[in-house]
Design a protein around this motif. Structure first.
Motif, PDB file in Angstrom:
ATOM      1  N   TYR A 196       0.828  -1.209   0.000  1.00  0.00           N
ATOM      2  CA  TYR A 196       0.000   0.000   0.000  1.00  0.00           C
ATOM      3  C   TYR A 196       0.872   1.272   0.000  1.00  0.00           C
ATOM      4  CZ  TYR A 196      -4.199  -2.840   0.922  1.00  0.00           C
ATOM      5  OH  TYR A 196      -5.237  -3.730   0.837  1.00  0.00           O
ATOM      6  N   SER A 197       2.045   1.205   0.621  1.00  0.00           N
ATOM      7  CA  SER A 197       2.964   2.358   0.556  1.00  0.00           C
ATOM      8  C   SER A 197       3.350   2.594  -0.909  1.00  0.00           C
ATOM      9  CB  SER A 197       4.249   2.092   1.367  1.00  0.00           C
ATOM     10  OG  SER A 197       3.936   1.859   2.714  1.00  0.00           O
ATOM     11  N   LEU A 198       3.591   1.497  -1.624  1.00  0.00           N
ATOM     12  CA  LEU A 198       3.963   1.612  -3.044  1.00  0.00           C
ATOM     13  C   LEU A 198       2.800   2.152  -3.862  1.00  0.00           C
ATOM     14  CD1 LEU A 198       5.952  -1.728  -3.417  1.00  0.00           C
ATOM     15  CD2 LEU A 198       6.882   0.595  -3.613  1.00  0.00           C
ATOM     16  N   SER A 199       1.581   1.706  -3.573  1.00  0.00           N
ATOM     17  CA  SER A 199       0.460   2.198  -4.389  1.00  0.00           C
ATOM     18  C   SER A 199       0.220   3.686  -4.120  1.00  0.00           C
ATOM     19  CB  SER A 199      -0.803   1.343  -4.231  1.00  0.00           C
ATOM     20  OG  SER A 199      -1.131   1.163  -2.902  1.00  0.00           O
ATOM     21  N   MET A 200       0.372   4.126  -2.868  1.00  0.00           N
ATOM     22  CA  MET A 200       0.214   5.569  -2.593  1.00  0.00           C
ATOM     23  C   MET A 200       1.311   6.370  -3.288  1.00  0.00           C
ATOM     24  SD  MET A 200      -0.976   5.885   1.382  1.00  0.00           S
ATOM     25  CE  MET A 200      -0.216   4.429   2.069  1.00  0.00           C
ATOM     26  N   LEU A 201       2.538   5.832  -3.208  1.00  0.00           N
ATOM     27  CA  LEU A 201       3.663   6.533  -3.846  1.00  0.00           C
ATOM     28  C   LEU A 201       3.435   6.651  -5.360  1.00  0.00           C
ATOM     29  CD1 LEU A 201       7.332   5.696  -2.896  1.00  0.00           C
ATOM     30  CD2 LEU A 201       6.729   6.455  -5.159  1.00  0.00           C
TER      31      LEU A 201
END
Ligand SMILES: C[S@@+](CC[C@H](N)C(=O)[O-])C[C@H]1O[C@@H](n2cnc3c(N)ncnc32)[C@H](O)[C@@H]1O
Length: 288
Positions: free
Chosen positions: A117-122
């Motif tokens: 999810y950190s990657l999708s937000m980024l």
């Protein structure tokens, strides 16, 4: 716990998940296995161990393995890998001609989903500089229970306070009582699925970027080697691999080399990132 019982669990974990249980961690068995024994209707861990000696049911084995996994994670864990992803990895792919405008990313020991999810937000934040690009994030784990939790995208106050910048919390989450629900547009960017890193990876397809962080530390050297070499087979010739801060390929395998100047970032030795022979053109051709 009797030594012979300890050995049963040690061997089972090693065979089914690769996890190494050393005698100094035997204290974990009691606290983690008691709920499993209770769930399966055994009067004690000893009674459950007797069943393991005979023909244990598959769901019991799964529950024991799940109980012994360590699911520690957090949003933007260690910060630096995400800075490198944004500042080094994305610019490489963005600047590359002749390559499809598509990135496949694998979070290989996803736990409760904070890494993916950190990657999708980024990526959502970076989308304006990547017009027309498509992203697929595949997040896998050996624990069905933690995957169910991850799919929900519901986090406690404590979890969102660990590593998640407040502006991203406000932008991408909705408060629900004392918890925070990740909005569907970010949640839907991640596809969660069960996968055991000891299994054949061919069915997963090819990835441009792999995050395999903080799981190899639980494996022995031959298992680390096997997993890393299998990951290499699933990676684009110019792909990137992120490992955890306490993990390395050094002394384990030649399938990856450290990317010069980027700690915990790895690539194939003949990739352009390591100054190898595989030029950007051949990398693109292999992907076309
Ligand atoms: C400490 S967490 C790491 C989470 C995340 N990658 C991070 O760095 O924050 C380790 C995860 O690896 C998973 N795991 C352990 N053995 C595995 C295996 N053989 N195959 C797939 N996942 C495994 C555990 O269930 C756990 O969720």
């Amino acid at each position: 716990m009797r030594i012979t019982d300890f050995e049963i669990y040690r061997d089972l974990l090693k065979q089914k998940s690769g996890l190494i249980l050393t005698p100094d961690k035997s204290y974990l068995l009691d606290s983690r296995l008691n709920p499993v024994a209770k769930k399966h209707g055994y009067a004690s861990i000893e009674a459950m161990t007797d069943v393991l000696r005979a023909v244990p049911p598959k769901d019991l084995i799964n529950d024991i393995v799940e109980a012994m996994t360590t699911n520690e994670t957090s949003f933007f864990r260690d910060t630096r890998p995400f800075d490198v992803f944004k500042g080094h990895v994305l610019p490489y792919f963005r600047g590359k001609t002749g390559r499809p405008k598509k990135l496949r990313i694998w979070s290989a020991a996803a736990s409760s989903g904070q890494e993916s999810y950190s990657l999708s937000m980024l990526l959502k934040e970076e989308q304006p500089s990547l017009p027309g690009w498509q992203f697929e994030i595949v997040a896998t784990d050996i624990s069905h229970q933690i995957l169910d939790q991850a799919k929900e995208g519901l986090f406690t106050q404590f979890e969102v306070q660990r590593g998640l910048p407040i502006q991203l919390l406000m932008k991408y989450f909705t408060q629900q009582g004392d918890r925070w629900q990740l909005n569907p547009d970010i949640r839907n960017m991640v596809k969660f699925q069960y996968f055991n890193l000891l299994d054949n990876m061919a069915g997963l397809g090819q990835f441009d970027i792999v995050f395999c962080r903080n799981v190899l530390i639980y494996f022995d050297q031959p298992t680390k080697k096997k997993v890393l070499e299998n990951i290499a087979k699933q990676m684009a010739p110019d792909g990137f691999l992120f490992l955890g801060g306490a993990e390395t390929v050094l002394g384990i395998t030649e399938a990856f080399k450290g990317v010069p100047g980027q700690r915990a970032l790895y690539a194939k030795p003949d990739s352009p990132h390591c100054g190898g022979a595989s030029s950007s053109a051949s990398g693109a051709a292999a992907l076309a």
